[in-house]
Motif scaffolding. Structure first.
Motif, PDB file in Angstrom:
ATOM      1  N   LEU A  10       0.827  -1.195   0.000  1.00 19.24           N
ATOM      2  CA  LEU A  10       0.000   0.000   0.000  1.00 19.24           C
ATOM      3  C   LEU A  10       0.870   1.258   0.000  1.00 19.24           C
ATOM      4  N   LEU A  11       1.936   1.245   0.788  1.00 20.55           N
ATOM      5  CA  LEU A  11       2.842   2.384   0.885  1.00 20.55           C
ATOM      6  C   LEU A  11       3.459   2.717  -0.469  1.00 20.55           C
ATOM      7  N   ALA A  12       3.998   1.692  -1.148  1.00 15.02           N
ATOM      8  CA  ALA A  12       4.650   1.917  -2.431  1.00 15.02           C
ATOM      9  C   ALA A  12       3.650   2.243  -3.535  1.00 15.02           C
ATOM     10  N   LEU A  13       2.462   1.627  -3.485  1.00 16.41           N
ATOM     11  CA  LEU A  13       1.451   1.888  -4.505  1.00 16.41           C
ATOM     12  C   LEU A  13       0.990   3.339  -4.480  1.00 16.41           C
ATOM     13  N   VAL A  14       0.745   3.863  -3.283  1.00 17.75           N
ATOM     14  CA  VAL A  14       0.291   5.253  -3.182  1.00 17.75           C
ATOM     15  C   VAL A  14       1.350   6.196  -3.747  1.00 17.75           C
ATOM     16  N   SER A  33       9.192  17.894  -1.089  1.00 21.76           N
ATOM     17  CA  SER A  33       9.439  17.513  -2.499  1.00 21.76           C
ATOM     18  C   SER A  33       8.615  16.305  -2.922  1.00 21.76           C
ATOM     19  N   VAL A  34       7.331  16.312  -2.584  1.00 26.05           N
ATOM     20  CA  VAL A  34       6.413  15.257  -3.008  1.00 26.05           C
ATOM     21  C   VAL A  34       5.176  15.905  -3.626  1.00 26.05           C
ATOM     22  N   PRO A  35       4.477  15.185  -4.525  1.00 24.74           N
ATOM     23  CA  PRO A  35       3.244  15.721  -5.111  1.00 24.74           C
ATOM     24  C   PRO A  35       2.095  15.615  -4.112  1.00 24.74           C
ATOM     25  N   HIS A  36       2.058  16.528  -3.143  1.00 30.81           N
ATOM     26  CA  HIS A  36       1.196  16.373  -1.977  1.00 30.81           C
ATOM     27  C   HIS A  36      -0.294  16.430  -2.327  1.00 30.81           C
ATOM     28  N   ARG A  37      -0.679  17.295  -3.247  1.00 27.55           N
ATOM     29  CA  ARG A  37      -2.101  17.371  -3.596  1.00 27.55           C
ATOM     30  C   ARG A  37      -2.558  16.082  -4.281  1.00 27.55           C
ATOM     31  N   ALA A  38      -1.727  15.567  -5.181  1.00 30.13           N
ATOM     32  CA  ALA A  38      -2.070  14.318  -5.867  1.00 30.13           C
ATOM     33  C   ALA A  38      -2.229  13.179  -4.869  1.00 30.13           C
ATOM     34  N   GLU A  39      -1.314  13.102  -3.912  1.00 30.51           N
ATOM     35  CA  GLU A  39      -1.363  11.998  -2.955  1.00 30.51           C
ATOM     36  C   GLU A  39      -2.548  12.138  -2.000  1.00 30.51           C
ATOM     37  N   ILE A  40      -2.916  13.346  -1.652  1.00 29.99           N
ATOM     38  CA  ILE A  40      -4.099  13.539  -0.801  1.00 29.99           C
ATOM     39  C   ILE A  40      -5.360  13.100  -1.540  1.00 29.99           C
TER      40      ILE A  40
END
Length: 422
Positions: free
Chosen positions: A283-287, A315-322
């Motif tokens: 789950l961690l890697a998939l997200v 340095s992460v795509p935070h909106r996409a991941e949310i």
């Protein structure tokens, strides 16, 4: 594209291999063997070989494409650059939708092992929230967490394999009929088992975050796939040899049932912990992987552009991941995702079909592997898609068609607005 903020290159070969391997082991070992046995019985061993051959073709195509296009987005970018925007969109859409469903499935698998009876769904929801939070604070923390979880999983699988070997694999006392369910059943088992090999895609989607991508990406993909194949073969032989085809097909927890069947009851809690860790690691890697694909699609306007934001500190795509996290929560809260493996396999196979077609267009100077491997991968993807359970095929085609319609509507609306402005 030059004005878009870039992701930080922090990952080496080991980190990238761990992220990919963690994705594969969590999904495959604890989720795919039972439905594969239902489709083909002992013929799942043949299906495993077929799935591995298709995965090798896909992996080599993905590796050489990732070297030529070392940026986030994986096959969405490769298809777009080499085949055209529509091919890139189909690849990205298939990946995002299929893997979002896979995330929900992994959260439910985690909860089935880790939660008390009746608390599975709340625990699955909490797992999704926790994993999304970890991904939001940086990819190096994702790699570190994946490394710790992978160690736990490997130790657990070592216990399972040891228990089966110690038992002498009693189900193998009589000859196995590997072809009893026929070519269709074997190919269907291969399509379901392919779900277990899809983790190396996470490496390609992290192309903008690895150091020296021209060396790291091919090595990490080959290493992760090779290690996973050895582990899958060992676990398949042990579970099938201990439980038999019928026992494996009817088991909801085949690895726990394997150690129980040979009298290693004290090892059952260990296996449950390992299964929980494997599902959580996947789950961690998939997200993380889905977030990078959404980032790339948003950069090109295939998804809302505000999803292309990169957090200034982490340095992460935070909106996409949310947004991905919210979508997974919705799925976990509203469905049991029966048949999720087949649906996810369909989406991933379409994704890799585009990868193989894109690889076939690469000039000789960009090829790292023989062209025939891309042909094998492409033909294999088509064959496995066609033989998946019918419901998975129908749903997969329907979701792809929905994406095509939405993209077409967007173009029509955009063209109308432009004509109105003039």
């Amino acid at each position: 594209m030059s004005d878009q903020p870039a992701l930080a290159r922090r990952l080496g070969t080991t980190d990238a291999t761990v992220i990919g391997l963690g994705s594969m082991l969590g999904a495959g070992v604890f989720a795919a063997f039972t439905p594969a046995a239902q489709a083909a019985g002992s013929g799942l061993l043949v299906g495993l070989v077929i799935a591995a051959i298709v995965a090798i073709g896909n992996a080599t195509s993905t590796a050489q494409l990732a070297v030529a296009h070392p940026t986030s987005g994986g096959v969405f970018i490769y298809g777009r650059e080499r085949l055209g925007p529509w091919w890139g969109f189909i690849a990205g859409w298939s990946f995002v939708v299929g893997k979002t469903a896979s995330c929900a499935a992994m959260a439910l698998v985690f909860a089935s092992y880790a939660a008390p009876a009746g608390w599975e769904r709340p625990v699955a929801l909490l797992a999704v929230i926790a994993v999304t939070a970890v991904n939001l604070v940086g990819i190096t923390r994702t790699a570190l967490a994946s490394r710790v979880i992978l160690i736990v999983v490997l130790a657990t699988l070592a216990v399972v394999v040891s228990s089966g070997v110690a038992s002498g694999l009693p189900a193998f006392s009589a000859p196995l009929d590997l072809l009893s369910d026929g070519p269709y059943g074997i190919l269907q088992s291969a399509g379901l088992l392919f779900f277990a090999f899809a983790g190396y895609a996470r490496i390609a989607t992290l192309g903008e975050e690895v150091r020296h991508p021209e060396r790291v990406i091919p090595r990490a993909i080959v290493f992760a796939l090779g290690i996973a194949l050895v582990i899958y073969t060992a676990v398949a032989v042990v579970t099938l040899g201990t439980l038999g085809p019928d026992g494996l097909a009817s088991s909801a927890e085949p690895l726990s049932d394997t150690v129980a069947a040979v009298g290693w009851a004290p090892a059952e809690p260990v296996v449950r912990i390992g299964a929980s860790a494997a599902a959580l690691g996947a789950l961690l890697a998939l997200v993380a992987g889905i977030g990078r694909t959404v980032l790339a699609m948003a950069r090109y306007g295939e998804l809302p552009r505000w999803l292309a934001a990169v957090h200034p500190r982490w340095s992460v795509p935070h909106r996409a991941e949310i947004v991905i996290g919210i979508a997974i929560l919705a799925l976990v809260g509203t469905t049991d995702l029966r048949g999720a493996i087949g649906f996810s396999s369909f989406g991933v196979l379409v994704y890799y079909l585009v990868a193989n077609l894109a690889a076939l267009t690469q000039p000789r100077a960009q090829r790292l592997f023989p062209r025939v491997l891309a042909v094998v991968g492409g033909v294999g993807c088509l064959a496995l898609c066609a033989t998946l359970p019918l419901l998975s095929v129908v749903l997969g085609l329907g979701v792809i068609a929905l994406g095509v319609v939405l993209r077409s509507v967007k173009f029509i609306v955009t063209a109308h607005n432009r004509s109105g402005d003039t």
